[in-house]
Design a protein around this motif. Structure first.
Motif, PDB file in Angstrom:
ATOM      1  N   LYS A 102       0.834  -1.201   0.000  1.00  7.97           N
ATOM      2  CA  LYS A 102       0.000   0.000   0.000  1.00  7.97           C
ATOM      3  C   LYS A 102       0.869   1.251   0.000  1.00  7.97           C
ATOM      4  CE  LYS A 102      -3.922  -2.194   2.110  1.00  7.97           C
ATOM      5  NZ  LYS A 102      -4.988  -2.125   3.069  1.00  7.97           N
ATOM      6  N   GLY A 103       0.237   2.375  -0.336  1.00  9.00           N
ATOM      7  CA  GLY A 103       0.909   3.664  -0.284  1.00  9.00           C
ATOM      8  C   GLY A 103       0.267   4.512   0.808  1.00  9.00           C
ATOM      9  N   TYR A 104       1.071   5.303   1.476  1.00  7.19           N
ATOM     10  CA  TYR A 104       0.583   6.172   2.545  1.00  7.19           C
ATOM     11  C   TYR A 104       1.027   7.603   2.285  1.00  7.19           C
ATOM     12  CZ  TYR A 104      -0.644   1.895   4.835  1.00  7.19           C
ATOM     13  OH  TYR A 104      -1.220   0.679   5.107  1.00  7.19           O
ATOM     14  N   TRP A 105       0.086   8.504   2.372  1.00  6.26           N
ATOM     15  CA  TRP A 105       0.319   9.930   2.177  1.00  6.26           C
ATOM     16  C   TRP A 105       0.211  10.542   3.565  1.00  6.26           C
ATOM     17  CZ3 TRP A 105      -2.766  12.832  -2.121  1.00  6.26           C
ATOM     18  CH2 TRP A 105      -2.556  14.209  -2.044  1.00  6.26           C
ATOM     19  N   ILE A 106       1.320  11.078   4.051  1.00  4.64           N
ATOM     20  CA  ILE A 106       1.384  11.601   5.412  1.00  4.64           C
ATOM     21  C   ILE A 106       1.718  13.092   5.343  1.00  4.64           C
ATOM     22  CG2 ILE A 106       2.454  11.352   7.675  1.00  4.64           C
ATOM     23  CD1 ILE A 106       3.357   8.514   6.639  1.00  4.64           C
TER      24      ILE A 106
END
Length: 97
Positions: free
Chosen positions: A3-7
């Motif tokens: 998955k990708g996470y945008w923080i």
């Protein structure tokens, strides 16, 4: 596929009205591109060099999807509404596994 996470970590907010205008556009732009908000709001506690300011964590099915959401025309419009209303740090990272 990982998955990708945008923080996003906000350092300061100088124009809450512009931030609100950004949020009205950014939320739908992000969710339309597959993003799911896992956390968003003012930090409950900050450690080390952290600042107890607004933060968001958004999950995507892939790293590529997170990057595409940021680069989308709808999100770029949201960034225009945000202008220089805040100082923040945005990172997109790949999940483990």
């Amino acid at each position: 596929m990982a998955k990708g996470y945008w923080i996003t970590f906000y350092r300061s907010i100088s124009d809450p009205g512009a931030l609100a205008a950004y949020a009205k556009l950014a939320g739908p732009a992000i969710t339309a591109n597959g993003g799911r908000f896992l956390a968003r709001g003012t930090a409950a506690k900050a450690y080390e060099q952290g600042i107890a300011q607004r933060a968001t964590v958004t999950e995507f099915d892939s790293l590529e999807q997170a990057i595409a959401a940021h680069e989308s025309a709808a999100y770029q419009e949201a960034l225009k509404a945000l202008g220089s209303a805040c100082e923040r740090d945005v990172r997109i990272v790949e999940g483990l596994g």
